[in-house]
Motif scaffolding. Structure first.
Motif, PDB file in Angstrom:
ATOM      1  N   THR A  32       7.222  -6.522  -8.054  1.00 55.59           N
ATOM      2  CA  THR A  32       7.137  -5.113  -7.676  1.00 55.59           C
ATOM      3  C   THR A  32       8.155  -4.232  -8.400  1.00 55.59           C
ATOM      4  OG1 THR A  32       8.604  -5.508  -5.779  1.00 55.59           O
ATOM      5  CG2 THR A  32       6.220  -5.668  -5.392  1.00 55.59           C
ATOM      6  N   GLU A  33       9.039  -4.845  -9.190  1.00 53.53           N
ATOM      7  CA  GLU A  33      10.010  -4.093  -9.984  1.00 53.53           C
ATOM      8  C   GLU A  33      10.179  -4.750 -11.340  1.00 53.53           C
ATOM      9  OE1 GLU A  33      13.677  -2.497  -7.868  1.00 53.53           O
ATOM     10  OE2 GLU A  33      13.150  -4.197  -6.577  1.00 53.53           O
ATOM     11  N   GLY A  63       4.914   0.888 -11.636  1.00 51.43           N
ATOM     12  CA  GLY A  63       5.562   2.110 -11.172  1.00 51.43           C
ATOM     13  C   GLY A  63       4.978   3.378 -11.758  1.00 51.43           C
ATOM     14  N   TRP A  88      -5.156   2.127  -0.503  1.00 50.75           N
ATOM     15  CA  TRP A  88      -4.540   1.025  -1.222  1.00 50.75           C
ATOM     16  C   TRP A  88      -5.637   0.158  -1.818  1.00 50.75           C
ATOM     17  CZ3 TRP A  88       0.684   0.341  -1.912  1.00 50.75           C
ATOM     18  CH2 TRP A  88       1.534   1.143  -1.136  1.00 50.75           C
ATOM     19  N   ASP A 182      -1.397   2.113  -5.060  1.00 56.77           N
ATOM     20  CA  ASP A 182      -1.277   2.882  -3.820  1.00 56.77           C
ATOM     21  C   ASP A 182      -2.278   4.047  -3.801  1.00 56.77           C
ATOM     22  OD1 ASP A 182      -0.173   5.098  -5.193  1.00 56.77           O
ATOM     23  OD2 ASP A 182       1.889   4.598  -4.644  1.00 56.77           O
ATOM     24  N   THR A 186      -0.577   4.953  -8.051  1.00 56.54           N
ATOM     25  CA  THR A 186       0.571   4.332  -8.695  1.00 56.54           C
ATOM     26  C   THR A 186       0.473   2.805  -8.593  1.00 56.54           C
ATOM     27  OG1 THR A 186       1.984   6.220  -8.139  1.00 56.54           O
ATOM     28  CG2 THR A 186       3.096   4.157  -8.723  1.00 56.54           C
ATOM     29  N   ARG A 188       1.912  -0.474  -7.926  1.00 58.01           N
ATOM     30  CA  ARG A 188       3.090  -0.838  -7.137  1.00 58.01           C
ATOM     31  C   ARG A 188       3.504  -2.299  -7.285  1.00 58.01           C
ATOM     32  NH1 ARG A 188       3.940   2.642  -2.801  1.00 58.01           N
ATOM     33  NH2 ARG A 188       5.693   1.253  -2.341  1.00 58.01           N
ATOM     34  N   GLY A 189       2.648  -3.124  -7.835  1.00 58.91           N
ATOM     35  CA  GLY A 189       3.007  -4.522  -8.009  1.00 58.91           C
ATOM     36  C   GLY A 189       1.945  -5.249  -8.803  1.00 58.91           C
ATOM     37  N   VAL A 212       4.213  -4.692   1.067  1.00 54.79           N
ATOM     38  CA  VAL A 212       4.419  -3.449   0.303  1.00 54.79           C
ATOM     39  C   VAL A 212       3.748  -2.278   1.014  1.00 54.79           C
ATOM     40  CG1 VAL A 212       3.924  -2.284  -1.877  1.00 54.79           C
ATOM     41  CG2 VAL A 212       4.630  -4.682  -1.883  1.00 54.79           C
TER      42      VAL A 212
END
Length: 216
Positions: A32-33, A63, A88, A182, A186, A188-189, A212
């Motif tokens: 996720t980052e 992201g 989602w 999302d 975006t 998100r993961g 999440v």
């Protein structure tokens, strides 16, 4: 499968064996980052850091807003990036040319079925050629996605990216890839496979996704 280098099967098998023997960190989780790569990751100029099997630790669009794309559903309807906003979504890319995708196929169908029971979540599965220069390789040894579905029972829910424009827009470092998007669009993961997600891959992935979603 690393679609940037398309490593040969022998090397891929060796890399998987080394990874299984603990020869380096593995990029098999839900990411996720875009964190700094762990010690031992493979890093080459112009590429994302990868594990021994070639799976990415980072993704350039993580992201960011998902790119514009258009794919065709089994009933002939067109689906675009705008159509999947507002909730989602899990978006996954796969192809019959990709051995790892064939391994994941039964898990993807189970995931699709499970998502139907999730109130806050939808799923769009996209079958794509490797890239715009390899359109003719899209279906591997099968003549079509329909022929594969008839033989195996898998993939009947998938949209088709016939010209590889969607997979090109997403600039994927690996296939199969599973994204969580999302409601604002975006990314998100991401996860680079389901077969690597333990004994209960579908529930493992859905648990990661729910975490999440609940965090907002």
């Amino acid at each position: 499968m690393n679609i940037m280098t398309l490593r040969n099967a022998a090397f891929g098998g060796l890399a998987l064996l080394l990874a299984a023997c603990g020869q380096g960190p593995e990029a098999t989780g839900f990411i996720t980052e875009n964190l700094p790569p762990p010690e031992g990751a493979e890093i080459e100029d112009g590429d994302v850091p990868r594990d021994d099997a070639g799976r990415p630790f980072q993704y350039g669009l993580l992201g960011e807003t998902l790119p514009a794309f258009s794919v065709t559903m089994p009933d002939g309807a067109e689906i675009t990036d705008q159509d999947i906003r507002g909730q989602w979504m899990i978006v996954d890319f796969w192809g019959l040319w990709c051995p790892d995708c064939i391994v994941d196929a039964r898990h993807v169908d189970a995931l699709y079925a499970a998502v139907q029971d999730e109130e806050a979540l939808g799923m769009l599965s996209i079958h794509s050629p490797p890239n715009p220069n390899r359109i003719n390789d899209a279906f591997g040894r099968w003549e079509s996605l329909e022929a594969y579905t008839e033989e195996t029972g898998y993939g009947g829910h998938s949209a088709v990216d016939s010209d590889a424009s969607a997979i090109d827009a997403f600039d994927l470092p690996w296939v199969p890839m599973y994204f969580l998007v999302d409601p604002e669009g975006t990314i998100r993961g991401f996860r680079s496979g389901l077969a690597t997600a333990g004994d209960e891959p579908v529930e493992t992935f859905l648990s990661e996704v729910r975490e999440v979603i609940e965090a907002g």
